[in-house]
Design an enzyme around this catalytic site. Structure first.
Site, PDB file in Angstrom:
ATOM      1  N   PRO A  94       0.987  -1.143   0.034  1.00 27.62           N
ATOM      2  CA  PRO A  94       0.012   0.074  -0.010  1.00 27.62           C
ATOM      3  C   PRO A  94       0.861   1.391   0.028  1.00 27.62           C
ATOM      4  O   PRO A  94       0.397   2.393  -0.269  1.00 27.62           O
ATOM      5  CB  PRO A  94      -0.609  -0.180   1.419  1.00 27.62           C
ATOM      6  CG  PRO A  94      -0.524  -1.663   1.693  1.00 27.62           C
ATOM      7  CD  PRO A  94       0.552  -1.865   1.096  1.00 27.62           C
ATOM      8  N   GLU A 122       2.997  -7.020   8.105  1.00 28.38           N
ATOM      9  CA  GLU A 122       2.878  -5.670   8.241  1.00 28.38           C
ATOM     10  C   GLU A 122       3.642  -4.934   7.406  1.00 28.38           C
ATOM     11  O   GLU A 122       3.467  -3.546   7.417  1.00 28.38           O
ATOM     12  CB  GLU A 122       3.168  -5.329  10.135  1.00 28.38           C
ATOM     13  CG  GLU A 122       2.407  -5.476  11.148  1.00 28.38           C
ATOM     14  CD  GLU A 122       0.923  -5.005  10.631  1.00 28.38           C
ATOM     15  OE1 GLU A 122       0.757  -3.752  10.657  1.00 28.38           O
ATOM     16  OE2 GLU A 122      -0.057  -5.616  10.586  1.00 28.38           O
ATOM     17  N   ARG A 160      -3.572  -6.964 -21.251  1.00 27.99           N
ATOM     18  CA  ARG A 160      -4.604  -6.705 -22.270  1.00 27.99           C
ATOM     19  C   ARG A 160      -4.073  -5.386 -22.894  1.00 27.99           C
ATOM     20  O   ARG A 160      -4.625  -5.353 -24.205  1.00 27.99           O
ATOM     21  CB  ARG A 160      -5.879  -6.262 -21.734  1.00 27.99           C
ATOM     22  CG  ARG A 160      -5.669  -4.984 -20.860  1.00 27.99           C
ATOM     23  CD  ARG A 160      -7.210  -5.149 -19.957  1.00 27.99           C
ATOM     24  NE  ARG A 160      -8.528  -5.017 -20.566  1.00 27.99           N
ATOM     25  CZ  ARG A 160      -8.811  -4.108 -21.228  1.00 27.99           C
ATOM     26  NH1 ARG A 160      -8.228  -2.886 -21.690  1.00 27.99           N
ATOM     27  NH2 ARG A 160     -10.036  -4.260 -21.941  1.00 27.99           N
ATOM     28  N   ASP A 175     -11.112   2.447 -24.064  1.00 31.57           N
ATOM     29  CA  ASP A 175     -11.606   2.056 -22.722  1.00 31.57           C
ATOM     30  C   ASP A 175     -11.459   3.367 -21.971  1.00 31.57           C
ATOM     31  O   ASP A 175     -10.955   4.436 -22.260  1.00 31.57           O
ATOM     32  CB  ASP A 175     -10.572   1.254 -22.388  1.00 31.57           C
ATOM     33  CG  ASP A 175     -10.332   0.016 -22.767  1.00 31.57           C
ATOM     34  OD1 ASP A 175     -11.364  -0.579 -23.161  1.00 31.57           O
ATOM     35  OD2 ASP A 175      -9.462  -0.900 -22.360  1.00 31.57           O
TER      36      ASP A 175
HETATM   37 CL1  6GU Z   1      -0.365  -3.638  -3.661  1.00 37.96          CL
HETATM   38  N1  6GU Z   1      -0.791  -4.422  -1.268  1.00 37.96           N
HETATM   39  C1  6GU Z   1      -1.512  -4.500   0.026  1.00 37.96           C
HETATM   40  N2  6GU Z   1      -1.387  -4.971   0.873  1.00 37.96           N
HETATM   41  N3  6GU Z   1      -2.730  -3.553   0.015  1.00 37.96           N
HETATM   42  C2  6GU Z   1      -2.808  -2.705  -0.987  1.00 37.96           C
HETATM   43  C3  6GU Z   1      -2.014  -2.583  -2.105  1.00 37.96           C
HETATM   44  C4  6GU Z   1      -1.006  -3.500  -2.363  1.00 37.96           C
HETATM   45  N4  6GU Z   1      -2.512  -1.652  -3.157  1.00 37.96           N
HETATM   46  C5  6GU Z   1      -3.659  -0.878  -2.405  1.00 37.96           C
HETATM   47  N5  6GU Z   1      -3.805  -1.579  -1.278  1.00 37.96           N
END
Ligand code: 6GU
Length: 235
Positions: A94, A122, A160, A175
């Site tokens: 994230p 974590e 794609r 798209d």
């Molecule tokens: Cl790539 N990994 C995780 N664990 N949570 C996320 C993410 C990735 N992208 C958005 N949230």
């Protein structure tokens, strides 16, 4: 393109890439997708992939060693400077740069070997980022339990866009996002369904009018849901 996915849950990917456009791209040898179990690259008796964080705190941290071993196995080196050309090692967490259509396009155009590391726990020992990873990617502003669903999203969006991945009946040009707007609404037969009618303009064969209507609707949808895409401030 060759895609190698590194995960502690290889079973997660058992069938996801066996449908539709991705399946066809695999059969046409436009893409090769391999799944690797990071646990196979541990060297300790208990095959541990996580450990407690230095400095204390909650949760466990993904160990560096099995990830280094896996990348070294795949590329013959675990030094970013020595990677073969057109190789990217992507860490899915994230914390990364947000994955957008333009990133998918950039990857589809430039990469021949894509290694996707699915983060877990974590966090991942930062030395993976420091030495191994060329791009840290997030798929959006929410937290997933691991990078696996993100790897599926990233692979789909990239494959794609590879040359000849879409059949002649489909095209990526129209798209959502490739134009900078959301896509316009679509209708198919019947012209009336449960009392709901297809907009008249789509039935009259006037292609200039149809194009105008589609642009108008795309703009309306974008204004309604994604003002941020219009560069007019305020999302
Ligand atoms: Cl790539 N990994 C995780 N664990 N949570 C996320 C993410 C990735 N992208 C958005 N949230």
């Amino acid at each position: 393109m060759k895609v190698d996915v590194l995960t502690i849950f290889p079973e997660f990917f058992r069938e996801v890439f066996d449908f539709g456009i991705i399946r066809r791209a695999k059969l046409a040898e436009i893409v090769e997708i391999n799944i690797f179990d990071i646990r196979e690259f541990t060297t300790d008796k208990h095959r541990m992939t996580d450990d407690r964080p230095f400095g204390g705190g909650d949760g466990m941290v993904f160990k560096a060693e099995p990830i280094f071993n896996a990348v070294e196995h795949l590329l013959g080196t675990c030094e970013r400077e020595n990677y073969p050309p057109k190789t990217k090692v992507v860490l899915l967490t994230p914390q990364g740069r947000v994955f957008k259509q333009e990133v998918a396009k950039e990857f589809a155009d430039e990469i021949e070997n894509l290694i996707l590391i699915c983060g877990r726990y974590e966090g991942v020992d930062e030395r993976v980022n420091e030495a191994l990873v060329t791009d840290e990617i997030s798929i959006g502003d929410y937290v997933l339990s691991g990078g696996e669903p993100a790897a599926i999203v990233v692979v789909d969006a990239i494959v794609r866009l590879l040359p000849n991945a879409l059949g002649s009946e489909t095209s990526a040009v129209n798209d959502s996002f490739s134009s900078g707007l959301l896509d316009y609404p679509h209708y198919t037969r019947p012209a009336e369904f449960r009392g709901m009618k297809v907009p008249e303009v789509l039935l009259n064969g006037n292609h200039a009018e149809i194009e105008k209507w589609r642009q108008q609707k795309a703009l309306e949808k974008t204004l309604k849901f994604r003002k941020d895409l219009l560069n007019i401030g305020e999302s």
